[in-house]
Write a protein that holds these residues in place. Structure first.
Motif, PDB file in Angstrom:
ATOM      1  N   THR A 238       6.637   2.696  -1.890  1.00  0.00           N
ATOM      2  CA  THR A 238       5.992   1.718  -1.024  1.00  0.00           C
ATOM      3  C   THR A 238       7.017   0.806  -0.349  1.00  0.00           C
ATOM      4  O   THR A 238       8.201   0.855  -0.658  1.00  0.00           O
ATOM      5  CB  THR A 238       5.006   0.840  -1.829  1.00  0.00           C
ATOM      6  OG1 THR A 238       5.751   0.258  -2.912  1.00  0.00           O
ATOM      7  CG2 THR A 238       3.845   1.659  -2.365  1.00  0.00           C
TER       8      THR A 238
ATOM      9  N   GLU B  96       0.832  -1.195   0.000  1.00  0.00           N
ATOM     10  CA  GLU B  96       0.000   0.000   0.000  1.00  0.00           C
ATOM     11  C   GLU B  96       0.864   1.242   0.000  1.00  0.00           C
ATOM     12  O   GLU B  96       1.978   1.242   0.494  1.00  0.00           O
ATOM     13  CB  GLU B  96      -0.831   0.053   1.288  1.00  0.00           C
ATOM     14  CG  GLU B  96      -1.945  -0.949   1.379  1.00  0.00           C
ATOM     15  CD  GLU B  96      -2.551  -0.856   2.770  1.00  0.00           C
ATOM     16  OE1 GLU B  96      -3.290   0.122   3.012  1.00  0.00           O
ATOM     17  OE2 GLU B  96      -2.271  -1.724   3.606  1.00  0.00           O
ATOM     18  N   GLN B  97       0.286   2.327  -0.514  1.00  0.00           N
ATOM     19  CA  GLN B  97       0.997   3.601  -0.448  1.00  0.00           C
ATOM     20  C   GLN B  97       0.842   4.196   0.945  1.00  0.00           C
ATOM     21  O   GLN B  97      -0.012   3.789   1.722  1.00  0.00           O
ATOM     22  CB  GLN B  97       0.423   4.564  -1.492  1.00  0.00           C
ATOM     23  CG  GLN B  97       0.773   4.103  -2.909  1.00  0.00           C
ATOM     24  CD  GLN B  97       0.826   5.260  -3.880  1.00  0.00           C
ATOM     25  OE1 GLN B  97       0.336   6.340  -3.597  1.00  0.00           O
ATOM     26  NE2 GLN B  97       1.422   5.034  -5.036  1.00  0.00           N
ATOM     27  N   GLY B  98       1.704   5.193   1.247  1.00  0.00           N
ATOM     28  CA  GLY B  98       1.654   5.834   2.567  1.00  0.00           C
ATOM     29  C   GLY B  98       2.638   5.187   3.512  1.00  0.00           C
ATOM     30  O   GLY B  98       3.251   4.177   3.184  1.00  0.00           O
ATOM     31  N   ARG B  99       2.805   5.766   4.694  1.00  0.00           N
ATOM     32  CA  ARG B  99       3.798   5.270   5.649  1.00  0.00           C
ATOM     33  C   ARG B  99       3.210   4.166   6.513  1.00  0.00           C
ATOM     34  O   ARG B  99       2.229   4.379   7.211  1.00  0.00           O
ATOM     35  CB  ARG B  99       4.301   6.427   6.514  1.00  0.00           C
ATOM     36  CG  ARG B  99       5.562   6.085   7.287  1.00  0.00           C
ATOM     37  CD  ARG B  99       6.233   7.319   7.836  1.00  0.00           C
ATOM     38  NE  ARG B  99       6.999   8.065   6.851  1.00  0.00           N
ATOM     39  CZ  ARG B  99       8.216   7.711   6.418  1.00  0.00           C
ATOM     40  NH1 ARG B  99       8.778   6.615   6.878  1.00  0.00           N
ATOM     41  NH2 ARG B  99       8.853   8.441   5.541  1.00  0.00           N
ATOM     42  N   HIS B 100       3.771   2.965   6.416  1.00  0.00           N
ATOM     43  CA  HIS B 100       3.352   1.819   7.224  1.00  0.00           C
ATOM     44  C   HIS B 100       4.613   1.135   7.730  1.00  0.00           C
ATOM     45  O   HIS B 100       5.661   1.260   7.113  1.00  0.00           O
ATOM     46  CB  HIS B 100       2.555   0.815   6.377  1.00  0.00           C
ATOM     47  CG  HIS B 100       1.380   1.413   5.689  1.00  0.00           C
ATOM     48  ND1 HIS B 100       0.199   1.701   6.329  1.00  0.00           N
ATOM     49  CD2 HIS B 100       1.215   1.817   4.396  1.00  0.00           C
ATOM     50  CE1 HIS B 100      -0.639   2.250   5.471  1.00  0.00           C
ATOM     51  NE2 HIS B 100      -0.045   2.331   4.284  1.00  0.00           N
TER      52      HIS B 100
ATOM     53  N   VAL C 113       8.541   7.616   0.560  1.00  0.00           N
ATOM     54  CA  VAL C 113       7.143   7.342   0.906  1.00  0.00           C
ATOM     55  C   VAL C 113       6.285   8.559   0.570  1.00  0.00           C
ATOM     56  O   VAL C 113       5.185   8.431   0.005  1.00  0.00           O
ATOM     57  CB  VAL C 113       7.033   6.988   2.411  1.00  0.00           C
ATOM     58  CG1 VAL C 113       5.575   6.828   2.821  1.00  0.00           C
ATOM     59  CG2 VAL C 113       7.816   5.723   2.717  1.00  0.00           C
ATOM     60  N   ALA C 114       6.811   9.757   0.860  1.00  0.00           N
ATOM     61  CA  ALA C 114       6.063  10.992   0.609  1.00  0.00           C
ATOM     62  C   ALA C 114       5.759  11.184  -0.876  1.00  0.00           C
ATOM     63  O   ALA C 114       4.813  11.873  -1.245  1.00  0.00           O
ATOM     64  CB  ALA C 114       6.855  12.193   1.128  1.00  0.00           C
TER      65      ALA C 114
END
Ligand SMILES: [Zn+2]
Ligand SMILES: [Zn+2]
Length: 294
Positions: free
Chosen positions: A259, A208-212, A254-255
């Motif tokens: 991914t 997934e995209q975004g910070r995980h 990530v920004a």
């Protein structure tokens, strides 16, 4: 005269010359240091000069260096050596405890005590001094490990001797204990070993995209692929050898939509990771890696 007496006389004469030469060499080295001769000879100091230029052993080079340094603060030490009261070897034993105030006491001790007693006295006067860790080769494929340990570690090692003797069905030595403890600890904690045990995952762009948080399986994949080593390669083509303080770096940030897939991650040591983000270096591909690997 008996042959053995002749040899005895010869050895004694040579020993006197030997000690005198040692004292004279110390005097010359101190003068070289005071007159800043070593930089002109492309040497960093007494140790470097003794080892590389004079071909003395590491140990002896170190004795000359430490006695010369101590003599600058306590000139009486140099005097004791040059006057033949102390050998270089006796002088270097009291260096850790020697001060301008106590030199008389310690030079006297060094003159009179045996090597073992002197070492004990120095250790007692210098309780904070911890012996240095050392691995010294003693034979082909055999090295000697020297390391200071506290009481608890000693108990643990002795308990392990019993436990392993029971396990092996023969008396286990301290070497067996160190060998077994090192091996099992490494199997448990070495990221490369953990990664080898972990199941292989696909490198697809499914994250997934975004910070995980990065999934353990992905971390293992990256560690395995990068050999648990920083992937920075310098302009000379040499890869950074750092295996500590490793970070996982996102190639596409990530920004910016990057991914947590293995192909978007790489290992970089703390220093190279920071330098990269400060725009000081590029994190190039390590040798042998194709653009598909990254
Ligand atoms: Zn990064
Ligand atoms: Zn690095």
């Amino acid at each position: 005269m008996n042959n053995f007496l002749e040899l005895d006389k010869k050895a004694k004469t040579l020993a006197i010359h030997y000690l005198r030469t040692e004292a004279e060499l110390l005097t010359v080295l101190i003068e070289m240091r005071q007159r800043r001769v070593f930089p002109q000879l492309n040497c960093s100091g007494i140790f470097d000069y003794c080892e590389r230029v004079l071909h003395l052993s590491k140990a002896q080079s170190f004795y000359f260096k430490s006695v010369a340094e101590a003599s600058e603060k306590v000139p009486e030490l140099k005097a004791a050596v040059t006057q033949g009261q102390l050998s270089l070897s006796q002088a270097r034993r009291i260096v850790p405890v020697l001060t301008a105030e106590n030199h008389q006491h310690w030079i006297e001790q060094a003159k009179t005590l045996s090597q073992t007693s002197l070492e004990k006295e120095v250790a007692a006067a210098n309780p904070n001094a911890r012996p240095k860790e050392k691995i010294k080769p003693v034979a082909r494929q055999i090295s000697e490990l020297k390391v200071p340990i506290d009481d608890e570690t000693e108990k643990n090692l002795l308990a392990l001797k019993d436990i392993l003797s029971q396990k092996f069905g023969r008396p286990a030595s301290l070497a067996d204990v160190v060998c077994f403890a090192a091996k099992t600890t490494r199997e448990k904690f070495d990221p490369m070993e953990k990664a080898k045990r972990a199941k292989s995952v696909s490198l697809g762009n499914t994250a997934e995209q975004g910070r995980h948080p990065i999934a353990a399986a992905i971390k293992h994949e990256v560690i395995r692929r990068d050999g648990n080593q920083c992937t920075y390669v310098g302009s000379d083509g040499v890869r950074c050898s750092q295996r500590r303080w490793l970070h996982l770096h996102h190639i596409k940030e990530v920004a910016k939509g990057g991914t947590n897939t293995a192909d978007n991650l790489r290992l970089a040591c703390f220093q190279h990771h920071q330098a990269h983000h400060d725009n000081r270096i590029a994190l190039n591909n390590p040798p042998g890696a194709t653009s598909e690997t990254y």
